[in-house]
Motif scaffolding. Sequence first.
Motif, mmCIF file in Angstrom:
data_model
loop_
_atom_site.group_PDB
_atom_site.id
_atom_site.type_symbol
_atom_site.label_atom_id
_atom_site.label_comp_id
_atom_site.label_asym_id
_atom_site.label_seq_id
_atom_site.Cartn_x
_atom_site.Cartn_y
_atom_site.Cartn_z
ATOM 1 N N PRO A 1 0.834 -1.257 0.043
ATOM 2 C CA PRO A 1 0.244 0.187 0.062
ATOM 3 C C PRO A 1 0.702 1.275 -0.012
ATOM 4 C CG PRO A 1 -0.906 -1.472 1.501
ATOM 5 C CD PRO A 1 0.539 -2.238 1.070
ATOM 6 N N VAL A 2 1.937 1.150 0.660
ATOM 7 C CA VAL A 2 2.815 2.266 0.843
ATOM 8 C C VAL A 2 3.477 2.619 -0.649
ATOM 9 C CG1 VAL A 2 5.155 3.343 1.611
ATOM 10 C CG2 VAL A 2 3.641 2.184 3.062
ATOM 11 N N VAL A 3 3.667 1.706 -1.361
ATOM 12 C CA VAL A 3 4.471 1.796 -2.785
ATOM 13 C C VAL A 3 3.493 2.074 -3.604
ATOM 14 C CG1 VAL A 3 5.477 0.237 -4.693
ATOM 15 C CG2 VAL A 3 5.915 -0.151 -2.269
ATOM 16 N N LEU A 4 2.354 1.624 -3.609
ATOM 17 C CA LEU A 4 1.108 2.116 -4.539
ATOM 18 C C LEU A 4 0.681 3.592 -4.133
ATOM 19 C CD1 LEU A 4 -1.226 -1.147 -4.264
ATOM 20 C CD2 LEU A 4 0.198 -0.345 -6.222
ATOM 21 N N ARG A 5 0.487 3.832 -2.999
ATOM 22 C CA ARG A 5 0.423 5.400 -2.713
ATOM 23 C C ARG A 5 1.422 6.140 -3.323
ATOM 24 N NH1 ARG A 5 -1.628 4.380 1.909
ATOM 25 N NH2 ARG A 5 -3.526 4.367 1.347
ATOM 26 N N PHE A 6 2.536 5.875 -3.380
ATOM 27 C CA PHE A 6 3.552 6.554 -3.900
ATOM 28 C C PHE A 6 3.322 6.842 -5.411
ATOM 29 C CE2 PHE A 6 7.909 6.974 -6.065
ATOM 30 C CZ PHE A 6 8.092 8.038 -5.633
ATOM 31 N N LEU A 7 3.295 5.597 -6.158
ATOM 32 C CA LEU A 7 2.856 5.667 -7.396
ATOM 33 C C LEU A 7 1.621 6.748 -7.721
ATOM 34 C CD1 LEU A 7 3.166 1.943 -8.182
ATOM 35 C CD2 LEU A 7 4.786 3.643 -8.879
ATOM 36 N N GLY A 8 0.848 6.512 -6.814
ATOM 37 C CA GLY A 8 -0.303 7.756 -6.908
ATOM 38 C C GLY A 8 0.088 9.265 -7.275
ATOM 39 N N VAL A 9 1.154 9.521 -6.582
ATOM 40 C CA VAL A 9 1.681 10.746 -6.618
ATOM 41 C C VAL A 9 2.927 11.137 -7.159
ATOM 42 C CG1 VAL A 9 0.499 11.193 -4.387
ATOM 43 C CG2 VAL A 9 2.870 10.766 -4.388
ATOM 44 N N CYS A 10 3.749 10.117 -7.666
ATOM 45 C CA CYS A 10 4.990 10.131 -8.317
ATOM 46 C C CYS A 10 4.964 11.137 -9.824
ATOM 47 C CB CYS A 10 5.735 8.869 -8.288
ATOM 48 S SG CYS A 10 7.292 8.792 -9.103
ATOM 49 N N GLU A 11 5.709 11.888 -9.730
ATOM 50 C CA GLU A 11 5.561 12.746 -11.025
ATOM 51 C C GLU A 11 6.705 12.364 -11.867
ATOM 52 O OE1 GLU A 11 5.615 16.954 -10.007
ATOM 53 O OE2 GLU A 11 3.700 16.879 -9.234
ATOM 54 N N ASP A 12 7.857 11.466 -11.651
ATOM 55 C CA ASP A 12 9.076 11.045 -12.257
ATOM 56 C C ASP A 12 8.251 9.650 -13.053
ATOM 57 O OD1 ASP A 12 11.072 9.694 -13.341
ATOM 58 O OD2 ASP A 12 12.403 10.387 -11.664
ATOM 59 N N ARG A 13 7.932 9.675 -14.294
ATOM 60 C CA ARG A 13 7.520 8.629 -14.967
ATOM 61 C C ARG A 13 8.238 7.492 -15.038
ATOM 62 N NH1 ARG A 13 6.354 9.916 -20.319
ATOM 63 N NH2 ARG A 13 5.164 7.922 -20.634
#
Length: 207
Positions: free
Chosen positions: A121-133
Amino acid sequence: MVILTESPVSPRVWELFAQLLDYPREVPLETLAECRILIAEISEDAAAGLGGFEAFVGGVSVGHLQEQYTRSFDMDESNSLYVGYHLLGESYKRSALLLELKVRYRTQGVEVAGELADHLPVVLRFLGVCEDRELAHEIIVEAVRPMLEIMAGKREKASDTAEADRPPSVPGPYDAVLAALLDVVRAVPVSEPQPLVITGAAGWPTM
């Protein structure tokens, strides 16, 4: 320079799956409904599987859902939600991965508290806000997808194996969430090889 193919998956989908795979504090009917709608165009199978989980959740209390969550993820190591555990085991390489993830999170202004950095869940939440494609793509293709494939293989093996003193494993309700997430992850295009900052630092074989 590698040009990434545009992913069909909205960042919002990662956030919704993060909520679904966090320890439940409430019955997540609204989250499920939104997630199912968003993934329907990506994978009909994923949407259908999530619909089955939605039907289950609609008929249970928060307490019962919490019991199912604990039974699924805390009492069965093969279903652990820690990415590094499945890919690297309890080794120094996993420690390197945890450190590298924290560094990468900070570059995007994300701080992790209360859970390890490789908790799904932490990893997925980060993917939700990560601007580095490129970074997000690397994490999905080289970490999240292999983890989910490994977990799916373990569940399939368990369901096919019947020991003399016990029946085959019965799928839990959260298996549908993991299967739906895997279907969505498989829709993310695999690009040409690129420098793998996180996976290279952790030292595990990449796809």
